[in-house]
Design an enzyme around this catalytic site. Structure first.
Site, short mmCIF file in Angstrom:
data_model
loop_
_atom_site.label_atom_id
_atom_site.label_comp_id
_atom_site.label_asym_id
_atom_site.label_seq_id
_atom_site.Cartn_x
_atom_site.Cartn_y
_atom_site.Cartn_z
N CYS A 1 1.70 10.79 -18.06
CA CYS A 1 1.74 9.72 -18.86
C CYS A 1 0.44 9.35 -19.25
O CYS A 1 -0.01 8.86 -20.34
CB CYS A 1 2.57 8.75 -18.02
SG CYS A 1 4.36 8.93 -17.95
N GLU B 1 6.52 4.94 -19.53
CA GLU B 1 5.53 4.89 -20.74
C GLU B 1 5.61 5.72 -21.50
O GLU B 1 5.40 5.35 -22.66
CB GLU B 1 4.04 5.17 -19.73
CG GLU B 1 3.70 4.69 -18.54
CD GLU B 1 4.25 4.85 -17.12
OE1 GLU B 1 3.66 4.75 -16.25
OE2 GLU B 1 5.31 5.53 -17.39
N HIS C 1 9.64 9.15 -18.45
CA HIS C 1 8.89 7.79 -17.62
C HIS C 1 8.92 6.63 -18.74
O HIS C 1 8.97 6.91 -19.97
CB HIS C 1 7.72 8.15 -16.89
CG HIS C 1 7.81 9.03 -15.95
ND1 HIS C 1 6.53 9.43 -15.19
CD2 HIS C 1 8.38 9.60 -15.51
CE1 HIS C 1 6.88 10.20 -14.26
NE2 HIS C 1 8.13 10.43 -14.56
N GLU D 1 0.81 -1.14 0.11
CA GLU D 1 0.09 0.02 -0.14
C GLU D 1 0.94 1.21 -0.02
O GLU D 1 0.53 2.11 -0.65
CB GLU D 1 -0.89 -0.05 1.19
CG GLU D 1 -1.76 1.19 1.43
CD GLU D 1 -2.55 1.38 2.50
OE1 GLU D 1 -3.43 2.24 2.71
OE2 GLU D 1 -2.71 0.09 3.33
#
Length: 221
Positions: A128, A97, A95, A59
């Protein structure tokens, strides 16, 4: 609520744990010193030590400041072609992506239909997500499914809006199940040389954490 033990990698650099965390000693230490900072790293298989740390569906992603993106591109041309590999980034620069659209997709057959599946350690950031939406709207032959280990900053309203916009643009968003982590382990993670392929060992709470994120994504979308 997930009970997550914070695991700060002891001598981590760039969110990478040292090998002692997995008891592997230093024999397979991956050389990163010779790489310039903030470089996009590409390859076919990523080191197991990175997978076990970066893909873990916790988490609170303390220390996990990279995106690892494993991809499968199925090109439906005259002769169907399947290509696969992985991209790794630093969050301070381009990034993974973005790198996929800039470096990988242009090498695929132009004008053909591309069924693309990503297995990423965490969901895309807002910027992104916008690029993904643009790519899907421009390229009608592109089908994109994103399997994510964790949701990145999902509590933020603009991040939730970005996730919804990707869905509206035709992107399929899914949370990685334990079977998906096993698939990545088998197809994208290096095995020690000279050893039998090591089977995937699920970590504690992998199923519980998957259900947690699946519920959150369903609420957002």
């Amino acid at each position: 609520k997930m009970a997550e033990k914070q695991e700060e990698p002891s001598t981590a650099q760039n969110g990478e744990p040292d090998n002692t965390e997995e008891g592997e000693g230093k024999k397979k230490k991956v050389k990163r010193e010779d790489l310039p900072p903030f470089e996009i790293v590409t390859g076919e298989r990523l080191p197991a030590i990175f997978f076990k740390f970066q893909f873990r569906n916790v988490e609170y992603s303390s220390g996990r400041n990279k995106t690892f993106l494993c991809y499968v591109v199925e090109t439906q041309g005259k002769e169907p072609v399947t290509s696969r590999g992985y991209l790794e980034d630093e969050h301070a620069a381009a990034h993974a992506e973005m790198a996929f659209f800039n470096n990988i997709l242009p090498t695929c057959q132009a004008g053909a239909r591309h069924d693309v599946t990503w297995y990423v350690s965490s969901s895309p950031c807002v910027t992104c997500a916008q690029r993904i939406c643009e790519a899907l709207r421009k390229n009608k032959g592109l089908r994109l499914t994103i399997m994510v280990g964790r949701l990145f900053m999902w509590e933020e309203p603009e991040m939730q809006a970005a996730l919804r916009s990707m869905k509206e643009a035709g992107c399929k968003l899914r949370i990685m199940k334990p079977q998906d982590f096993e698939y990545v382990w088998k197809n994208f993670v290096e095995q020690e040389e000279g050893e039998e392929a090591t089977s995937f060992v699920p970590w504690e709470d992998i199923q519980e954490n998957f259900q947690y994120y699946e519920e959150k994504l369903a609420e957002i979308l």
